[in-house]
Design an enzyme around this catalytic site. Structure first.
Site, PDB file in Angstrom:
ATOM      1  N   ILE A  20       0.837  -1.200   0.000  1.00  0.00           N
ATOM      2  CA  ILE A  20       0.000   0.000   0.000  1.00  0.00           C
ATOM      3  C   ILE A  20       0.878   1.259   0.000  1.00  0.00           C
ATOM      4  O   ILE A  20       1.589   1.544   0.958  1.00  0.00           O
ATOM      5  CB  ILE A  20      -0.956   0.006   1.211  1.00  0.00           C
ATOM      6  N   GLU A  72      -1.440  -0.752 -10.446  1.00  0.00           N
ATOM      7  CA  GLU A  72      -2.694  -0.216 -11.006  1.00  0.00           C
ATOM      8  C   GLU A  72      -3.174  -1.045 -12.199  1.00  0.00           C
ATOM      9  O   GLU A  72      -3.729  -0.527 -13.165  1.00  0.00           O
ATOM     10  CB  GLU A  72      -2.532   1.269 -11.366  1.00  0.00           C
TER      11      GLU A  72
END
Length: 385
Positions: free
Chosen positions: A154, A364
């Site tokens: 993250i 992504e």
């Protein structure tokens, strides 16, 4: 933003990057940290909120304007963009796409100013590009929710003031359904962050695992409130589409820098008493990289126009991210090749960019996920059985 104002912003960012950030690149890579002086300047320039609407304190750039800014950001270490990328991108857009007006007013001005850094908590150990296997759970308890689970890789989590956590609120719902998004502020009991990941490249851009152990949040922390329950994946998909367009543009900027480094080296490096720029095989490598970079720029600008007018908000961003992330890898490889042995040495810009570029094909949405998105958009129902 008015075109004249945008020109001023781009000029200021270009000057800042080339005079203030580029000289610090090796230090950032070696120390795995961006100097606080650079961070403060980014906040002063409004870089923490360039996509956030002006009514919430941001610059309110359109997609077509944003990608032009991203071209400039790509010229230097990705660690710079990573400082404020989540505020403008996948984390900030969670609120823009799905938040209530109260949530927007509470958080967006603080994101835009850099007072708050946000993280996007979607990826898990067994749920990356495909979130259908997401296992973090949220259970309704009284006037709030209790979250349990963990997140992996993250971005900005070691310094995040708030994490947008995606969790299952309907465990029996199939696939991507039954997922909601929760605002989990730093310091919430049960929320913890693991040690920083030691990555191949992109030093100075911090990632870490996030753990949720009976984390209790009030009902108003559900992004979108009552209407946002079980709509987390739809919000995530919109955020990721926007992020892919941005990443494609960053890759173009990096390719431009790599071409610059390659050309300057070929002009000055001599072999046999003459610059290697005279050798046609070297010229071929340069020509391929120039062509790749220009093709990427054209694709990103076209995809941004379609994103702005709403005619293509899925396939275009996927194509831009897919082509440009693959493209910058090719350009980086050629840059190292032209530099020869020097290109393999630490302290040489193309060696660092070669390591940094590799990640763009993964996060992504991997290149393979982009292929699936693009193909399914073109083939329609036939591709889905």
């Amino acid at each position: 933003m008015d075109p004249a104002d945008l020109t001023d912003v781009l000029d200021s960012v270009r000057d800042f990057i080339r005079t203030e950030v580029v000289p610090e690149e090796e230090r950032i890579d070696a120390e795995d940290a961006v100097p606080e002086r650079i961070v403060a300047q980014c906040k002063e320039m409004g870089l923490y909120g360039f996509t956030i609407p002006e009514q919430y304190g941001g610059l309110g750039l359109t997609a077509s304007q944003e990608v032009r800014l991203a071209f400039e950001l790509g010229w230097t270490t990705p660690a710079l963009r990573s400082l404020f990328g989540t505020n403008n991108g996948i984390a900030g857009h969670v609120l823009l796409e799905g938040g209530t007006e109260e949530q927007k007013k509470q958080w967006l001005p603080r994101l835009a100013s850099g007072e708050v850094t946000a993280s996007f908590g979607l990826t898990e150990a067994d749920a990356g590009s495909d979130p259908s296997s997401l296992t973090t759970r949220a259970v309704r308890d009284g006037d709030g929710w209790v979250l349990n689970g963990s997140k992996r890789y993250i971005t900005n989590s070691p310094v995040a003031d708030v994490i947008m956590v995606f969790a299952r609120t309907a465990p029996d719902a199939p696939g991507n359904r039954g997922i909601s998004t929760f605002l989990v502020p730093k310091g919430t009991p049960g929320l913890s962050v693991g040690p920083k990941d030691h990555k191949m490249g992109q030093f100075g851009a911090w990632t870490a695992d996030v753990y949720l152990d009976d984390v209790r949040v009030p009902f108003e922390n559900v992004v979108g409130g009552e209407e946002g329950i079980d709509k987390g994946f739809l919000v995530a998909a919109k955020c990721l589409a926007h992020g892919r367009l941005h990443i494609g543009a960053v890759c173009v900027g990096m390719a431009d820098r790599l071409v610059h480094e390659t050309v300057e080296f070929a002009r000055t490096r001599e072999q046999g008493g003459k610059p290697i720029a005279r050798f046609q095989l070297v010229q071929g490598l340069v020509a391929d990289s120039v062509t790749d970079a220009r093709a990427g720029r054209g694709l990103v600008l076209d995809a941004a126009r379609s994103f702005d007018d709403g005619t293509d908000m899925v396939s275009g961003p996927a194509a831009a991210k897919y082509f440009c992330s693959e493209m910058v890898g090719r350009v980086a490889d050629r840059a190292v090749q032209v530099h020869g042995g020097a290109g393999y040495m630490r302290g040489v810009a193309v060696e660092r960019f070669y390591r940094d570029a590799r990640l763009f094909r993964i996060y992504e949405g991997t290149s393979q996920i982009q292929q699936v998105i693009i193909a399914r958009d073109a083939l329609g129902r036939a591709a889905r059985g």
